[in-house]
Write a protein that holds these residues in place. Structure first.
Motif, short mmCIF file in Angstrom:
data_model
loop_
_atom_site.label_atom_id
_atom_site.label_comp_id
_atom_site.label_asym_id
_atom_site.label_seq_id
_atom_site.Cartn_x
_atom_site.Cartn_y
_atom_site.Cartn_z
N LEU A 296 -62.84 38.52 8.92
CA LEU A 296 -62.47 38.84 7.54
C LEU A 296 -61.43 37.86 7.01
N ASP A 297 -60.47 37.49 7.87
CA ASP A 297 -59.46 36.52 7.45
C ASP A 297 -60.10 35.19 7.04
N ILE A 298 -61.02 34.70 7.87
CA ILE A 298 -61.67 33.42 7.57
C ILE A 298 -62.45 33.53 6.26
N THR A 299 -63.23 34.60 6.12
CA THR A 299 -64.05 34.78 4.93
C THR A 299 -63.20 34.85 3.67
N SER A 300 -62.17 35.69 3.69
CA SER A 300 -61.38 35.91 2.48
C SER A 300 -60.53 34.68 2.15
N ARG A 301 -59.97 34.02 3.15
CA ARG A 301 -59.12 32.86 2.88
C ARG A 301 -59.94 31.68 2.37
N ALA A 302 -61.13 31.47 2.92
CA ALA A 302 -61.99 30.42 2.40
C ALA A 302 -62.38 30.72 0.96
N ALA A 303 -62.72 31.99 0.69
CA ALA A 303 -63.08 32.37 -0.68
C ALA A 303 -61.91 32.17 -1.64
N LEU A 304 -60.70 32.54 -1.21
CA LEU A 304 -59.53 32.39 -2.07
C LEU A 304 -59.25 30.91 -2.38
N ALA A 305 -59.35 30.06 -1.37
CA ALA A 305 -59.14 28.63 -1.60
C ALA A 305 -60.16 28.07 -2.57
N PHE A 306 -61.41 28.49 -2.42
CA PHE A 306 -62.48 28.02 -3.30
C PHE A 306 -62.29 28.54 -4.73
N LEU A 307 -61.92 29.81 -4.86
CA LEU A 307 -61.72 30.39 -6.19
C LEU A 307 -60.53 29.76 -6.90
N GLN A 308 -59.47 29.47 -6.16
CA GLN A 308 -58.33 28.79 -6.79
C GLN A 308 -58.76 27.45 -7.37
N ARG A 309 -59.55 26.73 -6.60
CA ARG A 309 -59.98 25.39 -6.99
C ARG A 309 -60.83 25.42 -8.26
N HIS A 310 -61.71 26.41 -8.37
CA HIS A 310 -62.69 26.38 -9.46
C HIS A 310 -62.39 27.35 -10.60
N LEU A 311 -61.39 28.20 -10.40
CA LEU A 311 -60.93 29.06 -11.50
C LEU A 311 -59.58 28.58 -12.03
N ASN A 312 -59.10 27.47 -11.48
CA ASN A 312 -57.83 26.89 -11.91
C ASN A 312 -56.68 27.90 -11.80
N LEU A 313 -56.57 28.53 -10.65
CA LEU A 313 -55.52 29.52 -10.42
C LEU A 313 -54.24 28.83 -9.98
N GLU A 314 -53.13 29.38 -10.36
CA GLU A 314 -51.83 28.84 -9.96
C GLU A 314 -51.24 29.69 -8.84
N GLU A 315 -51.93 29.70 -7.72
CA GLU A 315 -51.48 30.44 -6.54
C GLU A 315 -51.27 29.44 -5.41
N GLU A 316 -51.14 29.95 -4.21
CA GLU A 316 -50.97 29.07 -3.05
C GLU A 316 -52.16 29.19 -2.10
N PHE A 317 -53.33 29.51 -2.67
CA PHE A 317 -54.51 29.67 -1.84
C PHE A 317 -55.01 28.33 -1.30
N ASP A 318 -54.53 27.23 -1.87
CA ASP A 318 -54.95 25.91 -1.38
C ASP A 318 -54.42 25.63 0.03
N GLN A 319 -53.54 26.50 0.55
CA GLN A 319 -53.08 26.35 1.93
C GLN A 319 -54.23 26.54 2.91
N TRP A 320 -55.34 27.11 2.43
CA TRP A 320 -56.51 27.34 3.28
C TRP A 320 -57.66 26.39 2.94
#
Length: 342
Positions: A296-320
Motif C-alpha cells: 500500500l505504501d508503494i502504491t499510494s506514494r507512487a500515485a501521490l508523486a505522479f498526481l503532484q507532477r500532473h495536477l501541479n500540487l504544491e506538496e512534498e510528494f515529489d520525495q517519492w
C-alpha cells in the motif's frame, strides 16, 4: 508484519483525519452511487462504517467467485462482515480555502464501492477528496438504487459474459465514465476505464491505473489517449501482451510510467489483502508474498508523486519521484518477465 496481526484495514498515514459518506444521486440506475472519502475534522467517538455495507454484497461476491450462495455468502459474512473502515462516518468536512483535488476511483469487475477503502482513505489523508464509484452496468458484484417510492430498492446483480458473446465486445461497452473532475484512478477493469476516461473526458488531467486489465481497450483508441498514465502493476497478473499495450502509450507520452510491485498479486491492491486469514487466502489466493502494508505504501506514494507532477500540487510528494522510475525496494520499472522482449 507477521502472521499474528489482526485482520483490519490500516488508517491513513497522512496529516489529515479521514471522513467518508455515501452519496446516491437520482432514483434510476442511470444515477450515481459512490462512497466519498475526504479530509475531515476530528470528532470524539466517531462512528466507523462497516466495510461490507449490506449482506447482499456477500451474496454478490459468492456469485462473482462462482461459489454457492448457500455457504460462501455466510463464510464471507462471518469472516469479514464485522470489519469496519477506520474513518469517521459522515465526519465534518475539513475546510480548505484552496479546495482539495478530486480523484474519481473506478472499481474492478465483481467489486463495489468499499473494496478499495485502504488506498482511497490513504489518499484522502494526504489532502484529496476521493469518489469511489459503484457501477450500475452489471460489472459490480452487486449494487442497487432507491426508487422514488419511499423505501423501495432495486438491486442490480453482477453479469457474466452471455454464452455465445465475445468477452471483448461485451466488456468494451461497459463501465464508461463521463465526469469532469481532475484525475481518474481505478483497478483492473477500472484501471482500463481510467485510461479510457482520458479519451472521453478532456477535464481529466491524468490517470492512475492499478493492475489495469488492458484487454477491453480498443486498439484504435491508443493513439487518442492524450494525457499521462501511471501504470502500477502487480507481479503475478500482467502478461507480455498487456505490457506491450501499456508501452504503446508510454512510447507516445514520455510522462506515462509503468512500474511493477514485486511479491504482489492482483488482489494485493484491494482491501482483501488486509482482511483474509490463512483459510480464505488459501481458498481464493488473495495475498502475495509482499507485506500488504508495504504494498500500500508503494502504491499510494507512487500515485501521490505522479498526481503532484500532473495536477501541479504544491506538496512534498515529489520525495517519492524515484518510484515513478521503478527505483526502490520491491519495485521495478515495466515488468520483470518481459522487459527484454518488448
Amino acid at each position: 508484519m507477521g502472521g499474528t496481526q489482526s485482520l483490519a484495514l490500516p488508517p491513513g498515514k497522512g496529516p489529515h483525519q479521514v471522513g467518508c459518506a455515501d452519496v446516491m444521486v437520482g432514483h434510476t440506475r442511470q444515477g450515481l452511487f459512490l462512497r466519498l472519502f475526504y479530509p475531515c475534522l476530528p470528532r470524539a467517538g466517531a462512528e466507523r462504517p462497516l466495510w461490507i455495507p449490506r449482506y447482499e454484497y456477500c451474496r454478490g461476491l459468492a456469485d462473482f467467485t462462482r461459489r454457492s450462495r448457500l455457504w460462501c455468502a455466510p463464510l464471507f459474512s462471518i469472516a469479514i462482515g464485522s470489519c469496519k473502515v477506520p474513518v469517521s462516518w459522515n465526519g465534518p468536512f475539513k475546510p480548505c480555502s484552496s479546495g482539495y483535488p478530486l480523484i474519481i476511483f473506478s472499481h474492478g469487475l465483481g467489486a463495489f464501492r468499499t473494496l478499495y477503502s485502504s488506498v482511497c482513505s490513504e489518499l484522502a489523508s494526504w489532502g484529496f477528496t476521493v469518489a469511489a464509484l459503484e457501477h450500475r452496468d452489471h460489472s459490480a458484484s452487486a449494487t442497487y438504487f432507491c426508487k422514488a417510492e419511499a423505501g423501495r430498492e432495486e438491486w442490480i446483480p453482477y453479469q457474466r459474459v452471455p454464452q455465445g458473446q465475445k468477452e471483448f465486445y461485451f466488456r468494451n461497452k461497459q463501465d464508461s465514465v463521463d465526469l469532469t473532475k481532475v484525475a481518474v484512478m481505478g483497478h483492473s477493469f477500472g484501471g482500463v476505464t481510467a485510461v479510457l476516461a482520458l479519451v472521453k473526458e478532456p477535464s481529466f488531467r491524468c490517470a492512475v491505473a492499478l493492475d489495469a486489465w488492458m484487454f477491453p481497450l480498443e486498439n484504435a483508441l491508443y493513439p487518442k489517449v492524450p494525457k499521462p498514465v501511471l501504470f502500477i502493476n502487480t507481479e503475478k497478473f500482467q502478461t507480455p501482451e498487456s505490457i506491450a499495450k501499456m508501452k504503446r502509450l508510454s512510447s507516445r507520452n514520455s510522462q506515462t510510467k509503468i512500474i511493477t510491485i514485486l511479491g504482489s498479486v492482483h488482489q494485493s491492491q484491494t482491501d482483501f489483502t488486509f482482511l483474509t486469514g490463512k483459510l480464505i487466502n488459501r481458498f481464493l489466493g488473495l495475498r502475495g508474498t509482499l507485506d500488504p502494508y508495504k504494498g500500500l505504501d508503494i502504491t499510494s506514494r507512487a500515485a501521490l508523486a505522479f498526481l503532484q507532477r500532473h495536477l501541479n500540487l504544491e506538496e512534498e510528494f515529489d520525495q517519492w519521484d524515484n518510484l515513478l522510475e521503478g527505483i526502490g525496494d520491491s519495485v521495478v520499472p515495466e515488468a520483470p518477465f518481459c522487459r527484454s522482449k518488448l
